[in-house]
Design an enzyme around this catalytic site. Structure first.
Site, PDB file in Angstrom:
ATOM      1  N   LYS A 111       0.807  -1.222   0.000  1.00 18.63           N
ATOM      2  CA  LYS A 111       0.000   0.000   0.000  1.00 18.63           C
ATOM      3  C   LYS A 111       0.840   1.272   0.000  1.00 18.63           C
ATOM      4  CE  LYS A 111      -2.114  -2.101   3.446  1.00 18.63           C
ATOM      5  NZ  LYS A 111      -2.918  -2.506   4.597  1.00 18.63           N
ATOM      6  N   GLU A 135      -4.265  -4.545  -7.380  1.00 14.93           N
ATOM      7  CA  GLU A 135      -5.573  -4.971  -6.847  1.00 14.93           C
ATOM      8  C   GLU A 135      -5.509  -5.309  -5.362  1.00 14.93           C
ATOM      9  OE1 GLU A 135      -9.020  -5.201  -6.608  1.00 14.93           O
ATOM     10  OE2 GLU A 135      -9.020  -5.847  -8.694  1.00 14.93           O
ATOM     11  N   VAL A 138      -6.076  -2.881  -1.904  1.00 19.06           N
ATOM     12  CA  VAL A 138      -7.346  -2.408  -1.330  1.00 19.06           C
ATOM     13  C   VAL A 138      -8.299  -3.584  -1.160  1.00 19.06           C
ATOM     14  CG1 VAL A 138      -9.333  -0.893  -1.665  1.00 19.06           C
ATOM     15  CG2 VAL A 138      -7.084  -0.143  -2.425  1.00 19.06           C
ATOM     16  N   GLY A 140      -8.101  -6.668   0.073  1.00 17.64           N
ATOM     17  CA  GLY A 140      -7.672  -8.067  -0.082  1.00 17.64           C
ATOM     18  C   GLY A 140      -8.264  -8.770  -1.288  1.00 17.64           C
ATOM     19  N   GLY A 193      -3.860 -12.079  14.955  1.00 20.09           N
ATOM     20  CA  GLY A 193      -2.993 -11.691  13.836  1.00 20.09           C
ATOM     21  C   GLY A 193      -3.681 -10.856  12.774  1.00 20.09           C
ATOM     22  N   GLU A 196      -2.326  -4.722  11.869  1.00 19.52           N
ATOM     23  CA  GLU A 196      -1.011  -4.409  11.308  1.00 19.52           C
ATOM     24  C   GLU A 196       0.030  -4.555  12.420  1.00 19.52           C
ATOM     25  OE1 GLU A 196      -0.372  -3.043   7.969  1.00 19.52           O
ATOM     26  OE2 GLU A 196      -2.381  -3.821   7.666  1.00 19.52           O
ATOM     27  N   LYS A 211      -6.121   3.366   1.887  1.00 23.10           N
ATOM     28  CA  LYS A 211      -6.855   2.683   0.815  1.00 23.10           C
ATOM     29  C   LYS A 211      -7.728   3.682   0.032  1.00 23.10           C
ATOM     30  CE  LYS A 211      -6.589  -1.654   3.348  1.00 23.10           C
ATOM     31  NZ  LYS A 211      -7.127  -2.406   4.478  1.00 23.10           N
TER      32      LYS A 211
END
Ligand code: HSE
Length: 328
Positions: A111, A135, A138, A140, A193, A196, A211
């Site tokens: 990102k 792709e 943003v 996943g 998990g 970030e 995003k």
């Protein structure tokens, strides 16, 4: 098609497994992690490379790194999936620039570089007859870029809004369902998990804002930066406020929105009816796309995860191969 990959964390491993397990016509010829690398123009034995990575923490030989791979002629497309840096974009930004300058197409899930330098990377790619696809940056697995670019081709996009951060969505869901405090729910999200490495990026709305910057610049050709986004995170949301909303069949979600006509880029917690399509549970993401011809389209799916993010990267690779790419 020969693929070089920089980065072998959760996303990189997912991509390697997808290339290994599916007959995609892709050959992984170079890979580097933070400590090592390998270049094998005839194709890496992915299973044994992943086994070595698991056992030693290294995918190849110490001393072989990104610079060697970028300078080699062992690849047609670069996958850049090294850890993101939202402040400088480096070292990924330099890797992407180097590959594009050499006329190599790049697919990234990173990102930082795309949010910080979209317009100049886009121009660099054009100048050298290469493609830059992102792709996976943003939402996943949700094919937001492909949907806008192909599925909704010919439509004017008037507004984009949705749930862009799975960690915040998880925290808000758990606070509503179980009456957890914000701190308890955040702890759970970290243990699982989802957050970030620095969870303040998630809970303060910065990840969602990054995003939005990517979407604004890519979809509308704007030149926005993080400073252009009005941001309020979820760290001030209380369990009592959510409980009050729930009593009235409402709930709270962290919503990101872009309204180009009003020059608005905003991330903030919003009270919305529980029946609204954007009220998705746990780590799901959801994006509503408002268009002139097609009306509103809502996409819902997994916003993070190893194989889910790999799915977005693979779709970009195949787009380059099938539509316009170099072939080997
Ligand atoms: N931390 C991010 C999230 C990961 O929770 O959505 C995907 O960008």
């Amino acid at each position: 098609m020969r693929i070089a990959m920089l980065g072998l964390g959760s996303v990189g491993k997912g991509i390697a497994r997808a290339i290994l397990e599916q007959d995609l016509g892709l050959s992984l010829t170079a890979v580097a992690d933070s400590k090592s690398g390998r270049i094998e123009p005839s194709g890496i034995d992915i299973a044994s490379m992943l086994e070595q990575k698991e056992r030693t923490g290294m995918c190849g030989t110490p001393g072989v790194g990104a610079a060697d791979i970028l300078a080699s002629d062992a690849y047609d497309i670069l996958i850049e999936v090294s850890p993101t840096n939202a402040e400088t974009g480096e070292p990924a930004l330099g890797y992407i620039r180097e590959a594009l300058s050499r006329g190599m197409s790049v697919v990234t899930s990173n990102k930082g570089p795309v949010a910080l330098d979209y317009q100049s990377l886009h121009l660099l790619a054009k100048e050298h007859g290469a493609y830059l696809r992102y792709e996976a940056t943003v939402c996943g697995a949700i094919p937001i870029m492909h949907t806008i670019e192909s599925g909704l081709a010919g439509n004017t996009i008037t507004k984009l809004y949705g749930v862009f951060n799975g960690t915040c969505n998880y925290i808000l869901t758990r606070m509503a369902e179980e009456g957890l405090t914000y701190q308890q729910a955040l702890l759970e999200a970290r243990e699982l998990g989802y957050a970030e490495a620095d969870p303040t990026y998630d809970v303060k709305g910065i990840d969602a804002a990054i995003k939005l910057v990517i979407l604004a610049n890519a979809v509308w050709g704007m030149e926005k930066t993080l400073d252009d986004v009005e941001i309020t995170g979820i760290d001030g949301v209380t369990t009592a406020a959510i409980a009050l909303a729930e009593e009235q069949d409402l709930t709270i979600r962290l919503i990101g929105e872009i309204i180009p006509a009003e020059d608005v880029l905003r991330v903030s917690p919003r009270i919305i009816p529980k029946s609204h399509p954007l009220v998705v549970e746990e780590t799901l993401n959801a994006v509503a796309i408002d268009t002139e011809m097609a009306g509103e389209i809502t996409l819902i799916g997994k916003g993070a995860g190893s194989l889910e993010t790999a799915s977005a990267v693979i779709s970009d690779l195949l787009f380059i191969r099938d539509c316009h790419g170099r072939r080997s």
